[in-house]
Every structure is written in structure tokens, then in C-alpha cells.
Design an enzyme around this catalytic site. Structure first.
Site, short mmCIF file in Angstrom:
data_model
loop_
_atom_site.label_atom_id
_atom_site.label_comp_id
_atom_site.label_asym_id
_atom_site.label_seq_id
_atom_site.Cartn_x
_atom_site.Cartn_y
_atom_site.Cartn_z
N SER A 100 0.84 -1.11 0.03
CA SER A 100 -0.08 -0.03 0.02
C SER A 100 0.83 1.16 -0.06
O SER A 100 0.29 2.40 0.27
CB SER A 100 -1.11 0.01 1.20
N THR A 127 3.66 1.48 2.19
CA THR A 127 4.49 1.80 3.16
C THR A 127 5.94 2.19 3.00
O THR A 127 6.52 2.93 3.80
CB THR A 127 4.10 0.53 4.30
N GLU A 147 12.02 -2.73 7.74
CA GLU A 147 10.98 -3.21 8.60
C GLU A 147 11.75 -4.15 9.50
O GLU A 147 12.78 -4.89 9.29
CB GLU A 147 10.27 -4.26 7.60
N ARG A 203 3.61 -10.30 -7.68
CA ARG A 203 4.95 -10.01 -7.21
C ARG A 203 5.17 -11.21 -6.12
O ARG A 203 6.22 -11.55 -5.26
CB ARG A 203 5.47 -8.78 -6.56
N TYR A 212 -2.14 6.54 -0.98
CA TYR A 212 -1.17 6.33 -1.84
C TYR A 212 -1.15 7.06 -3.13
O TYR A 212 -0.25 7.69 -3.63
CB TYR A 212 -0.93 4.83 -2.20
N VAL A 257 11.36 1.42 -4.96
CA VAL A 257 11.59 2.48 -4.20
C VAL A 257 13.02 3.23 -4.75
O VAL A 257 13.36 4.24 -4.38
CB VAL A 257 11.35 2.65 -2.95
N ILE A 258 13.85 2.58 -5.56
CA ILE A 258 14.95 3.23 -5.92
C ILE A 258 14.88 4.13 -7.06
O ILE A 258 15.69 4.94 -7.43
CB ILE A 258 16.15 2.02 -6.44
N ASN A 314 6.78 7.88 -9.40
CA ASN A 314 6.10 7.65 -10.85
C ASN A 314 4.88 7.25 -10.74
O ASN A 314 4.59 6.44 -10.08
CB ASN A 314 7.36 7.11 -11.82
#
EC number: 2.8.2.20
Length: 377
Positions: free
Chosen positions: A79, A81, A99, A195, A238, A289-290, A294
């Protein structure tokens, strides 16, 4: 494979039980000393004033205690996070980190002890009262959050399922604040399934089952958020964070009482850098997240959910409508993106963003294996 996984989970459970036993043992001894022995006269314990002290690489001393304004980021897995915590990690005064995985497990155990009348009676009889348990939980959670990464002025924890316990956590840490990540459940579930992100109780072969479980999980988290109160828990959508990052982050930082920094808009520039964003080599969201914010993942789910599930969507996942999503919109209209997001998306699609050197060699392994997010049901 199943056997080795069971053994690994058993070993993790035993290790966790041992750590908790040590903490609880210390608290029981402290209580008995203050209260006059195991059967001595009962008196109210004095609140502890001890702080946890750490020294950063800059030789600055940081003190942490239960009164500090901790930030808890959570929500149903997939979601946003990880994106949210990466943005916060980019802020020079905030550290979230990866985490911990252990905090939601400990919270689930604490909840189980409270729900079992027989177990609670046994614990009370042994002197392990709610007061003792809560003091141990408080110390344990704070220690894990503080010491699993570099010290910072503001500490943040991102474990998705912690927000099933927002009310309890707000009691342990009265000045804490919560960010509940909310995402269209159809997108979250499609991401889990494609995924192969395994979550306890979710059948990844069934969109219907996963959407039902998503509905149950977000319903609990949203109710906890509302009970904690709007001044302490902020639902973060989000889609709006992706479409309008500057506007959304201004609201979020104002809510948290943290000064604005442009760095939060460019988390991708700080990945792997000292004082920047530390990413796990084995978390499923790392390869996403790298990249800068977008539109790539926003509506990927459209065209993939079976027709019978789409037809029954309002009944399967009533929380969609409650959260403001149209259960029958396929594709949905989430809004128009800011120009910077459109530009970022063009650059991502062109392949301008590559995996950082320190993370190479892990993603392909990750995408071919499973990763467990365990949450209490």
C-alpha cells in the site's frame, strides 16, 4: 521447503519468546522489589524515568524515552508503506529504516495474552500484570526501533501490521503519531499476487480471497486509526501521494510537526548514502523505491481481475467505497498528476534509473522466491 520454513519460523518464535522472557523477568523482579516481594503489599509503581541514550556518527548524543514523538507507518502490505518511509528517511532529521518484522509479532503475542482469559489469570497470579507486560513491551519496542539503525532526532518505525495495534501503541507511547497508508485494494491485491508477496492467511491464487482479507485488514486498521483520533493518526492515500507528492508531503510533515525539507521529494538521490535512505536487499519494494515517484504502478491492476470478482466487488470489499474508491470503476480516475511526476515517469520508462551497486545481484533472487509478511488475523 515447507519443513525448512516451519523450522525457521519455530526457531524465530523460540528466539522471540526467549527475548521477551528476559524482559518480562527483569520487570517482574523490579516490580517485586518495589512492591515488597511476590506476596508483599501491593502499591502503585513509580513511573520509570530512564531514557535510552545513543551517540551518532556526528558525536551528537540522542536520548529516547516513552514520551518521545515516535512515528509509526503502516497499512496493508503493498500500500505504499516503503515509499512513505523512504520519503521520511530522506529528511535530515528522521530515521525509519527497514522493517523490523519482530514488532508486529510481539504486538500480536501481547494481544493474544489479553484475549485469553485463562492465560491472563495465570499471568496475573504469577505477578505478570498488565502493568508489567506493558512496561516490558514499551522497553522492548523502543530498544528495537532505536537500535536497529542510526540515531536521529526523530525516530520512525515501518512495519505494515503495527497499525492493527495503534490504540495500544498510543497508550505505550502517548506522544506517538501514526501514518495509515491507504491504497485501492484492487491495486494492493494485484501487487501481492503478481509479485508473490506471501501474507499469512491470504490465498495468492484467488483475487476474491485476497480482496476479502484486504477488506478485513484495512477495516481493523482504519477503525484503530479513527479511535486514536485525527490529531494522532493520519490516513495517507497512496494515489494522492504519487500524483501530488509536494502537496501530500507538506500535509504529512505539518501533521508530524517536522520542518519542511526538499529532500523528501528526491528520496532516490539519497539511497545508500550516510544519513539517507537505507534499503533492505530482501524487501520486495526495494526495486521500486530506488526510482523517483512515478505513475508506473498506479493502475497496473486494470484488466487482470476476473470478471466475476469485478461484478461482486462492492460486496467483497465494502471498504473500497468507505475509503472513497468507486468499486465499479475499471479503470478508475485517481486524478491528474503534477508535472514533475509526469517527467519522472518518462525518465523511468526510458530506463534512466539503475539499481545502485550495493543492491545489485539480489532482486532477481527476490523475484523468484517468496517473502513473508506475517500479520495477526
Amino acid at each position: 521447503m515447507r519443513l525448512s520454513m516451519r523450522r525457521a519460523l519455530l526457531a524465530a518464535g523460540l528466539a522471540l519468546a526467549l527475548v521477551l522472557a528476559v524482559h518480562l523477568g527483569q520487570r517482574v523482579l523490579e516490580c517485586q522489589a518495589v512492591l515488597g516481594g511476590p506476596r508483599g503489599p501491593r502499591r502503585t509503581m513509580r513511573p520509570e524515568q530512564e531514557d535510552l541514550m545513543m551517540v551518532g556518527a556526528d558525536h551528537v548524543e540522542y536520548r529516547y524515552g516513552k514520551a518521545m514523538p515516535l512515528i509509526f507507518v503502516g497499512g496493508v502490505p503493498r500500500s505504499g508503506t516503503t515509499l512513505m518511509r523512504a520519503m521520511l528517511d530522506a529528511h535530515p532529521e528522521v530515521r525509519c529504516g527497514e522493517e523490523t518484522r519482530i514488532i508486529p509479532r510481539v504486538l500480536a503475542m501481547r494481544q493474544a495474552w489479553s484475549k485469553s482469559g485463562r492465560e491472563k489469570l495465570r499471568l496475573d497470579e504469577a505477578g505478570v500484570t498488565d502493568e508489567v507486560l506493558d512496561a516490558a513491551m514499551q522497553a522492548f519496542i523502543l530498544e528495537v526501533i532505536a537500535k536497529h539503525g542510526e540515531p536521529a532526532r526523530v525516530l520512525c518505525n515501518k512495519d505494515p501490521f503495527t497499525l492493527k495495534s495503534s490504540v495500544y501503541l498510543s497508550r505505550l507511547f502517548p506522544n506517538s503519531k501514526f501514518l495509515l497508508m491507504v491504497r485501492d485494494g484492487r491495486a494492493s491485491v494485484h501487487s501481492m499476487i503478481t509479485r508473490k508477496v506471501t501474507i499469512a492467511g491470504f490465498d495468492l491464487s484467488s483475487y476474491r480471497d485476497c480482496l476479502t482479507k484486504w477488506n478485513k485488514a484495512i477495516e481493523v486498521m482504519y477503525a484503530q486509526c479513527m479511535e486514536v483520533g485525527r490529531d494522532k493518526c493520519l490516513p495517507v492515500y497512496y494515489e494522492q501521494l504519487v500524483l501530488h507528492p509536494r502537496r501530500s508531503l507538506k500535509v504529512i510533515l505539518d501533521f508530524l510537526g517536522i520542518a519542511w525539507s526538499d529532500a523528501v521529494l528526491h528520496h532516490e538521490d539519497l539511497i545508500g548514502k550516510p544519513g539517507g535512505v537505507s534499503l533492505s536487499k530482501i524487501e520486495r519494494s526495494t526495486d521500486q523505491v530506488i526510482k523517483p515517484v512515478n505513475l508506473e504502478a498506479l493502475s497496473k491492476w486494470t484488466g487482470h481481475i476476473p470478471g466475476d470478482v469485478l461484478r461482486d466487488m462492492a460486496q467483497i470489499a465494502p471498504m473500497l467505497a468507505r475509503l472513497g474508491y468507486d468499486p465499479y470503476a475499471n479503470p478508475p480516475n485517481y486524478g491528474n498528476p503534477d508535472p514533475i511526476v509526469i517527467n519522472n515517469t518518462h525518465r523511468v520508462l526510458k530506463g534512466d534509473y539503475k539499481t545502485p551497486a550495493n543492491l545489485k545481484g539480489y532482486f532477481q533472487v527476490n523475484l523468484n522466491s517468496t517473502s513473508s509478511h506475517l500479520g495477526s488475523s
